[in-house]
Design an enzyme around this catalytic site. Structure first.
Site, PDB file in Angstrom:
ATOM      1  N   SER A 124       0.814  -1.225   0.000  1.00  0.00           N
ATOM      2  CA  SER A 124       0.000   0.000   0.000  1.00  0.00           C
ATOM      3  C   SER A 124       0.843   1.267   0.000  1.00  0.00           C
ATOM      4  O   SER A 124       1.931   1.319   0.606  1.00  0.00           O
ATOM      5  CB  SER A 124      -0.876  -0.023   1.262  1.00  0.00           C
ATOM      6  OG  SER A 124      -1.432   1.247   1.502  1.00  0.00           O
ATOM      7  N   GLU A 126       0.223   3.595   1.793  1.00  0.00           N
ATOM      8  CA  GLU A 126       0.315   3.991   3.202  1.00  0.00           C
ATOM      9  C   GLU A 126       1.716   3.716   3.751  1.00  0.00           C
ATOM     10  O   GLU A 126       2.096   4.262   4.781  1.00  0.00           O
ATOM     11  CB  GLU A 126      -0.720   3.245   4.045  1.00  0.00           C
ATOM     12  CG  GLU A 126      -2.142   3.717   3.840  1.00  0.00           C
ATOM     13  CD  GLU A 126      -2.391   5.115   4.418  1.00  0.00           C
ATOM     14  OE1 GLU A 126      -2.156   5.316   5.608  1.00  0.00           O
ATOM     15  OE2 GLU A 126      -2.806   5.994   3.654  1.00  0.00           O
ATOM     16  N   TYR A 148      -1.485   0.354  10.679  1.00  0.00           N
ATOM     17  CA  TYR A 148      -1.766  -0.312   9.401  1.00  0.00           C
ATOM     18  C   TYR A 148      -0.554  -0.205   8.472  1.00  0.00           C
ATOM     19  O   TYR A 148      -0.091  -1.202   7.899  1.00  0.00           O
ATOM     20  CB  TYR A 148      -3.008   0.310   8.741  1.00  0.00           C
ATOM     21  CG  TYR A 148      -3.216  -0.115   7.308  1.00  0.00           C
ATOM     22  CD1 TYR A 148      -3.808  -1.335   6.996  1.00  0.00           C
ATOM     23  CD2 TYR A 148      -2.807   0.706   6.243  1.00  0.00           C
ATOM     24  CE1 TYR A 148      -3.985  -1.731   5.668  1.00  0.00           C
ATOM     25  CE2 TYR A 148      -2.981   0.322   4.921  1.00  0.00           C
ATOM     26  CZ  TYR A 148      -3.570  -0.897   4.637  1.00  0.00           C
ATOM     27  OH  TYR A 148      -3.746  -1.283   3.322  1.00  0.00           O
TER      28      TYR A 148
END
Ligand code: NAP
Ligand code: F7E
Length: 326
Positions: A124, A126, A148
């Site tokens: 991701s 992220e 996460y």
């Protein structure tokens, strides 16, 4: 010969689009689903007669071993995760278990029972987090800003390590935000499209949101699952960024969603609530997917305004349907 694929996270947004794509390409498709007290197969109701659903949980090694043995996969797509960033601040241990260690459990099952399978890991944007450059590509350093993101970095490096240490064919897709009418209701775009549809139908007056200034690179999910498949068709395992290359603010998405519904005074319908702000935010993400374009011929087509239109119209229509007398 017919290829077999195993998709974890089968009930999620991406799992549902990916299984559709694989069926169209003639694969025998297996989807891993976890046992819930009330089944959650809304996204895959139309697929259940065409795929084999296998019970399993990323927390439970033996169920993953059994799923890999039973499916005999040529390709495994590990999409299962606790994928909501907000929840990861409240449940960091669970997020690490599923999103981080869960990926290692999948790799262990493959190492033991299907070492020739090709593996896709859902990495991701992220992971980039607090970025020091723009746009971000495969060489951008990671600085995750949530439990996460931290868990995804762990899973990413585990995949690289299984490639180097055990010679497995494991590839990471480092995908930026991708959305659709099947997106979970707590994610920003769907929360807004669903909220706007309710306001349009007179079922709600406001939407409660957090940071309107954060910027994301939002694309359309069906195009991103096509990238996942392309990544596994490449002759060697490698890591690829998937992104549109355009960033927009949350505020812009909100404005556009209200515009699609023909509501001009959007600011009167939005409440800012501290509870929706994150303890550490990522302010700006924009991806550079030139590697995927050059090597895999992948290019996303759906633009920001088209995405808002698809999502708002779908939510208005689905509320229309649910309100029809039976
Ligand atoms: P999603 O809609 O939240 O789907 C997540 C899936 O994981 C669901 O099927 C969920 O099952 C399953 N799952 C959760 N915990 C599990 C467990 N312990 N064992 C087995 N399955 C479990 O996510 P998505 O948007 O499709 O994203 C797919 C993957 O890509 C995720 O790994 C996500 O982190 C990653 N990713 C997403 C984006 C994006 O913008 N969408 C971008 C980059 C990376 P239930 O239905 O039972 O909850
Ligand atoms: O937030 C801001 C929020 O939750 C987007 C996941 O798929 O993409 C997703 O992660 C932005 C953030 O997605 C609200 O602070 C403001 O800046 O839709 P989101 P995300 O955190 O970017 C990545 C690539 C993944 O991998 C993840 O799995 O919107 N924002 N107000 C809000 N966000 C939410 N959810 N709710 C609000 O009220």
């Amino acid at each position: 010969m017919t290829k077999s694929a195993l998709v974890t996270g089968a009930t999620g947004q991406d799992g549902s689009f990916l299984m559709e794509l694989l069926l169209k390409k003639g694969y025998e498709v297996h989807g891993l689903v976890r046992r819930l007290s009330i089944p959650n197969i809304g996204n895959i109701q139309h697929l259940v007669d065409h795929v084999t659903l296998l019970d399993g949980d990323l927390i439970d090694q033996s169920s993953l071993n059994a799923a890999v043995k039973e499916s005999g996969p040529d390709e495994v797509y590990n999409l299962a995760a606790q994928s909501f960033v907000g929840t990861s601040f409240v449940q960091p241990v669970l997020t690490g278990e599923i999103t981080g260690l869960g990926a290692v459990r999948v790799l262990e099952a493959i190492r033991a029972y299907a070492p020739d399978a090709r593996v896709y890991q859902a990495s991701s944007s992220e992971m980039f987090g607090k970025v020091d450059r723009e746009p971000q590509d495969e060489s951008t350093p990671f600085h995750p800003r949530s439990p996460y993101g931290v868990a995804k970095v762990y899973a990413y490096w585990a995949c690289v390590n299984y490639r180097e240490a055990h010679g497995l064919f494991v590839s990471n897709g480092i995908l930026f935000n991708h959305e659709s009418e099947r997106r979970g209701l707590e994610f920003l775009t769907r929360k807004v499209s669903n909220g706007v549809a309710k306001i349009h139908h007179g079922l709600a007056k406001t939407i409660s949101l957090g940071n309107l200034d954060a910027r994301r690179d939002w694309g359309y999910a069906p195009e991103f699952v096509d990238l996942m498949w392309r990544i596994l068709q490449h002759k060697q395992p490698d890591d690829f960024v998937g992104a549109t290359g355009e960033a927009h603010s949350v505020r812009e998405f909100v404005e556009e969603a209200f515009r699609v519904a023909g509501i001009s005074d959007w600011e009167t319908h939005v409440k800012i609530d501290e509870r929706h702000f994150r303890p550490s935010e990522i302010y700006n993400l924009r991806g550079d997917a030139r590697k995927a374009k050059r090597i895999l011929g992948w290019q996303p087509k759906t633009k920001f305004k088209d995405l808002a239109k698809i999502m708002v119209e779908a939510d208005i229509e689905s509320l229309n349907e649910s309100r029809k007398p039976r």
